[in-house]
Structure formats: structure tokens, C-alpha cells
Design an enzyme around this catalytic site. Structure first.
Site, mmCIF file in Angstrom:
data_model
loop_
_atom_site.group_PDB
_atom_site.id
_atom_site.type_symbol
_atom_site.label_atom_id
_atom_site.label_comp_id
_atom_site.label_asym_id
_atom_site.label_seq_id
_atom_site.Cartn_x
_atom_site.Cartn_y
_atom_site.Cartn_z
ATOM 1 N N ASP A 95 0.875 -1.170 0.000
ATOM 2 C CA ASP A 95 0.000 0.000 0.000
ATOM 3 C C ASP A 95 0.916 1.226 0.000
ATOM 4 O OD1 ASP A 95 -2.417 1.574 0.422
ATOM 5 O OD2 ASP A 95 -1.643 1.881 2.445
ATOM 6 N N ASP A 154 -0.407 -0.356 6.085
ATOM 7 C CA ASP A 154 -0.238 0.344 7.355
ATOM 8 C C ASP A 154 -1.312 -0.038 8.364
ATOM 9 O OD1 ASP A 154 -2.415 1.587 6.292
ATOM 10 O OD2 ASP A 154 -1.654 3.626 6.473
ATOM 11 N N ASP A 199 -6.540 -1.616 5.429
ATOM 12 C CA ASP A 199 -6.050 -2.673 4.554
ATOM 13 C C ASP A 199 -6.400 -4.080 5.045
ATOM 14 O OD1 ASP A 199 -4.780 -0.908 2.739
ATOM 15 O OD2 ASP A 199 -3.127 -0.667 4.143
#
Length: 626
Positions: free
Chosen positions: A327, A520, A524
Site C-alpha cells: 500500500d 499500514d 487494509d
């Protein structure tokens, strides 16, 4: 060395001394048997007892049974005059030496993990009538104010409301540099307060604090077995009965064939001795002990370095990582967005920022927070009504009687509003008021200083593809990917699109390799759960990330990803070394023992010597090479 280990060491020393002394005692017959039984029972009574109880509990075929049968058989052969009592005692003595050595090695691994366990304090200080009273941390509720003095560990997660200090977070992150903290800073339990007195308002219960979560993860890691461990367990269940049957066949079939078919002397004692040697050699201690110990040591060592692995199965999968997917925001970049400019406005910048800040006032997204910081004042929430957040697009709201939309180009398209493109690189928030385009705000994010070296380290570690996924514009995404030398980039993705992209990458990866997703941990969780290996980075404050991820990195350094992969590969290398070494030596010695070329002393090496070497190799997994 604990009390039990000291007792075993004492028994070993006494047995060795008696064996040396008995060598000079001129006795024979049953008197000699009685004298040699003394050191034998001193060193081996517990093995004999475990073998007997194992039979009663229908757990016959284990190393205790093999040692008992082999040594008792050797004594019987010695009674007949065809063998030596010393061999039977030596087998038991060296087996116990190996067990002591293995116990000390496991103790070293446990002490390594117990240092991690020290991060959870036994008390918390609460101020009462001018005095600091120490109470059980589990009794402290959310929202309470605790006092942490210099030298004390922070017992519960919270926010500093008074004081300034430096914090030692090495127990959490594995990094030695202290971090500064002041009023308003979020602090995690397990950190050590180094300098000033801190007053902290707790934000979690003790059982849900960071230190407790870390300990739960480490303590439960052993319940998730790797394929290698599962193989060794299944192998031992089949292998041990098989070698017992083989030893019985070796003791019976050749003498019968020699006597009945060939008319030669049966030589029962010789073949029984070979069978007993075969049993000692075949003991699977080196495999059964060293393989789980390797994973146990590797998980403990990783924990000390700030890398929490939830189980040895994830450690094994991590070692096969071939595709690393990241990400962008908060993982490769700092996630600290700043307003870089206001462009193409039909109204003055201050007014446009006013509407944008009021529209974004209810959002917790980093982009929304950057707009609020640029506005510089606390928005009047009473002016904003009917606020709706549209996932992956932006927000709409009714402000001062006007309809305001703030978001990306997809939001503008869905509302039928034409927006002006932005030539500058960054995240663009378009603003429309009453259905008319009013301008856009350019927001920039900075690459973390560690990110370029982190991607380079991954490629050096053998990861063949690096991929970045982001909801940002294509131009901003490609600029970041170019700076970091990332192989592939997918931009303008909705949260659900990230899962679809990972699905496509999983279909394209090579057989027997793994895909790791690094996020993080804020939004996600679905992708972390879908990847072969989900790595949550700097996510100790995110319950969803810790729950969904297989590996949790305790700080924001993306370089820890390559460290984790290298450590996992080193662990698996040690596992394969031990399997190959143990099986190779045993197969050679088994063949030599069956042919009568080697005796009981070689059997002792094949069992105890191999186990000691394998255990020594296993504890190398405690260290993490950064």
C-alpha cells in the site's frame, strides 16, 4: 541452569564417577551385575519409568521406549558374557547428557522470549490525595489518569496530558534510539519512560493494550504449526514403530535363516546386539527436538527485533515470498499530507478552503486532516448537515444552505460535473458548490527516507516483483514508483479494487511461491487477509490490522519487511540442514549397524551426537541479522 537441570548434572557426574571407579573393582558374575546396576539406575530410572507409563497410556513408541529396550537388552547380553555393562550405562548416560543439553538450549530460547514478556508491568500508578498509589493495571479503566515516573514502564496505552520525556521503545520495535514524547503524544504500553514524569490518560483497557497483545501473539504462535513441523510429527509416528519392527526382524530372521536354512550357528547374541544398536541409532530425537526448537527460536528472535510472527506456518510461507505488494499511503510514504496549493478557483482560496474544511470535518482520513490543518481553525459543525462519505471518492455535505462536494474525479463524474485537470503531481481534491466546479486543492505526501533502501533490500533478498497499490492519481503514483524503483503500480483503486488486484497477482505468481501484502493497517484488513502473507506495518494501534495480519511489524520502517523475509529464509535453511544431516547420518549408521560394522558407541554418536549438533544449529535462529 534451573533446579531440575542441576539435579540432572549431578546425576551425570555421579554416574560417570561410578563407571570409572567400577572399572578398577575386581568382581564378576552377579556381583558385577549388581554393582553396575547402581549407576545404570541412577542415570536411567526416569527413562525406564517414562517407558513403562507410556506403555500403560498406549503411547509405546517413543524415545524413552527405544532407550529402555536398547539398554536393558544390552545388560542382558552382558549377563550372558557376550557384551559389556559399560555400553548399556554409556548409552543412557550420553542420552541424558543430550537431554540436558537440549533442555539448556530450550531454556535459552525461553529466556530470550521471557525478556519480551517483561514488557507488561505488574502495577500502574494512580494519583490519590497527593500520593501515587500502585494498583493492578487490570483495575484501571479507560479514561483514567496514570502517573509514570522516570525508569518505569508505561503499563497501559494512552495519551500524554502533562509532561515531556524520552521513551525507550526497544522492547516493542527492536530499535535502540529513544523517542521524544510530549503532551498530546500517543504512547504504547511496554515503553520505558526515561526522563520526565508523565501523566497519561488511558485509551484502552489493560488486556487490550499493546503489551498484552504482543504477549498474546507470541504465546499463541506455537499453536500454528508449519508444514515442516507437521511432517516431522507424522514422520515420527510412522518411523518409530517401523524401526522397532525392523530391529525385531534383525534380531530374529538372520539367526533363524542361519540355523534352519544354512545349518550354521544361529549367533543369537550377535544379532540381538545388532538389533539393539539399530534401535539406539534409530531414535528420532534430533528431528523431533531440533525442528520445533528452530521455529520457536526464530519466532522469539524476531519478536525481540520488533517483528511479530503469529506462527511457524507463517514463517515458512514468508520464506517463500516472491511478490511483495505495498500500500502507498503510510507504508511507503509518511502519510502526513500537506496542502501544496489551491488551483483553478472561481472563488478566493480562503473561501474554497472554508467549504472544503467544513465538508471534511467529520472524516478521519489523512487527506481530510491535512485540509483541516491548512484551514487552521476548528470548523463550526453546526454549519454542516447531511454529511455523506462515499468510499473511495470523497464527501458531500450541505453547508450554509449550499450543496458542497469534495473528492476525486470519480466523485465529480458521478455528479455530472466537469473538473479541471491538475498538471502538478500530488493528490487532487476537487470542490464543487451547488453543482458548479469551484476549483481543486493539491495535497502532497512525502516518501519515507527508508523506503528506497527498503525496496532495494527486497530485490537483493530475491523478491522478483514489487508492486504498489494506491487510490491516488496515476501521475502521483507513478512519480512515487519511479523514485522507489518499484516494478509495477496500480492507481486510482477503491478499497475493493485492491482485493481484486491482489487476486490477479495471486493467479500470476509462480508455483510454491508466496505473495506478501504490506499495509499500514488502517484500511487494509481485507487485503491483508487475502494475501498469502499479510504484513501490518507500524500497526500496533490498529486492532483490525493485528487481527487480519500474519506478521506485525512494530514500527513504521518498511526496511523491516526484507529483514523478516531474510530471517524466515535463514530459519528454513536451518530446518532443512537439520533434516538432511540427521536423516543422512542415521541412514548410514543404520546400514553399518545392521551389517555389524559399527557397535553401540557409534550408535551413541548417531543419536546423542547428532541431536547435540542439530540443537546447536537450531539455536542460531535466535539471532536476527539486520
Amino acid at each position: 541452569m534451573n533446579r531440575k537441570q542441576k539435579k540432572m548434572l549431578f546425576r551425570i557426574i555421579i554416574t560417570a564417577a561410578l563407571m570409572v571407579a567400577l572399572h578398577f573393582v575386581p568382581v564378576s558374575g552377579y556381583a558385577r551385575l549388581a554393582l553396575y546396576l547402581i549407576p545404570y539406575l541412577i542415570i536411567g530410572w526416569d527413562i525406564l519409568w517414562k517407558a513403562v507409563t507410556g506403555i500403560f497410556h498406549r503411547q509405546v513408541f517413543d524415545e524413552n521406549f527405544l532407550m529402555a529396550v536398547a539398554t536393558v537388552g544390552a545388560i542382558i547380553i552382558a549377563v550372558t558374557g557376550s557384551g559389556d555393562y559399560v555400553e548399556a550405562i554409556a548409552v543412557m548416560l550420553f542420552y541424558q547428557i543430550g537431554e540436558l543439553f537440549q533442555s539448556c538450549a530450550v531454556g535459552k530460547s525461553r529466556r530470550s522470549i521471557s525478556q519480551l514478556m517483561d514488557i507488561r508491568p505488574d502495577s500502574a500508578g494512580i494519583e490519590s490525595e497527593g500520593q501515587i498509589v500502585q494498583v493492578d493495571p487490570s483495575e484501571v479503566g479507560v479514561g483514567s489518569v496514570i502517573v509514570v515516573r522516570p525508569g518505569e514502564r508505561i503499563p497501559i496505552d494512552g495519551i500524554i496530558i502533562e509532561g515531556e520525556s524520552s521513551l525507550d521503545t526497544s522492547a516493542l520495535t527492536g530499535e535502540s534510539l529513544p523517542r521524544s514524547a510530549k503532551a498530546g503524544s500517543e504512547v504504547l504500553s511496554g515503553s520505558i519512560n526515561l526522563t520526565g514524569v508523565l501523566r497519561i490518560r488511558t485509551t484502552r483497557e489493560f488486556g487490550q493494550s499493546t503489551a498484552s497483545k504482543i504477549l498474546d501473539l507470541v504465546e499463541n504462535a506455537g499453536s500454528r504449526k508449519s508444514r515442516s513441523e507437521a511432517f516431522i510429527t507424522r514422520f515420527a509416528r510412522v518411523y518409530t514403530p517401523a524401526v522397532c519392527i525392523g530391529a525385531l526382524a534383525l534380531a530374529v530372521i538372520p539367526p533363524v535363516v542361519r540355523s534352519a536354512a544354512l545349518g550354521l550357528p544361529a549367533m543369537w547374541s550377535d544379532w540381538i546386539y545388532r538389533a539393539l544398536t539399530f534401535l539406539v541409532i534409530s531414535c528420532p530425537c534430533a528431528l523431533v527436538i531440533s525442528i520445533p526448537l528452530t521455529f520457536f527460536a526464530a519466532i522469539g528472535g524476531a519478536g525481540r527485533a520488533g517483528i511479530l510472527v503469529k506462527g511457524s506456518n507463517y514463517l515458512e510461507a514468508l520464506s517463500r515470498t516472491d511478490i511483495a505488494v505495498f500500500d502507498k499511503t503510510g507504508t511507503l510514504t509518511e502519510g502526513s499530507f500537506e496542502v501544496a496549493g489551491i488551483h483553478h478557483g472561481t472563488m478566493d482560496d480562503e473561501t474554497l478552503l472554508y467549504y472544503a474544511a467544513h465538508a471534511e470535518s467529520s472524516s478521519s482520513h489523512p487527506i481530510a486532516r491535512s485540509i483541516l490543518r491548512a484551514y487552521g481553525r476548528q470548523p463550526d459543525l453546526s454549519r454542516s448537515t447531511d454529511v455523506r462519505e462515499i468510499s473511495g471518492q470523497g464527501v458531500t455535505a450541505f453547508i450554509d444552505g449550499r450543496t458542497v462536494a469534495a473528492g476525486n474525479s470519480r466523485l465529480m463524474d458521478s455528479l455530472g460535473i466537469s473538473c479541471q485537470p491538475c498538471s502538478s503531481v500530488g493528490t487532487v481534491v476537487h470542490i464543487a458548490i451547488d453543482g458548479e466546479y469551484s476549483g481543486h486543492i493539491l495535497i502532497s505526501d512525502r516518501v519515507k527516507p527508508e523506503s528506497p533502501s527498503a525496496i532495494a533490500a527486497l530485490k537483493a533478498a530475491g523478491v522478483s516483483r514489487t508492486v504498489m497499490l494506491t487510490g491516488d492519481s496515476d501521475s502521483a503514483a507513478r512519480q512515487i514508483a519511479g523514485e522507489l524503483d518499484i516494478d509495477e503500480v496500480a492507481s486510482q483503486l477503491l478499497p475493493g479494487d485492491k482485493v481484486d488486484k491482489v487476486e490477479a497477482l495471486l493467479q500470476s505468481k509462480r508455483d510454491k511461491t508466496a505473495l506478501a501484502f504490506v499495509g499500514d493497517g488502517i484500511n487494509d484488513a481485507p487485503v491483508l487477509a487475502r494475501a498469502d502473507i499479510g504484513i501490518a506495518m507500524g500497526a500496533l494501534g490498529s486492532d483490525a490490522a493485528i487481527e487480519a495480519a500474519d506478521v506485525v511489524l512494530m514500527d513504521d520502517d518498511p526496511g523491516k519487511v526484507s529483514v523478516a523475509i531474510r530471517h524466515a529464509r535463514r530459519c528454513m535453511s536451518i530446518v532443512y540442514q537439520n533434516i538432511a544431516f540427521a536423516l543422512g547420518v542415521k541412514l548410514i549408521c543404520l546400514a553399518l549397524g545392521a551389517l555389524g560394522i559399527t557397535g553401540m558407541w557409534m550408535a551413541i554418536f548417531a543419536d546423542v551426537g547428532v541431536m547435540i549438533i542439530a540443537v546447536l544449529n537450531a539455536i542460531r535462529a535466535l539471532s536476527v541479522r539486520k
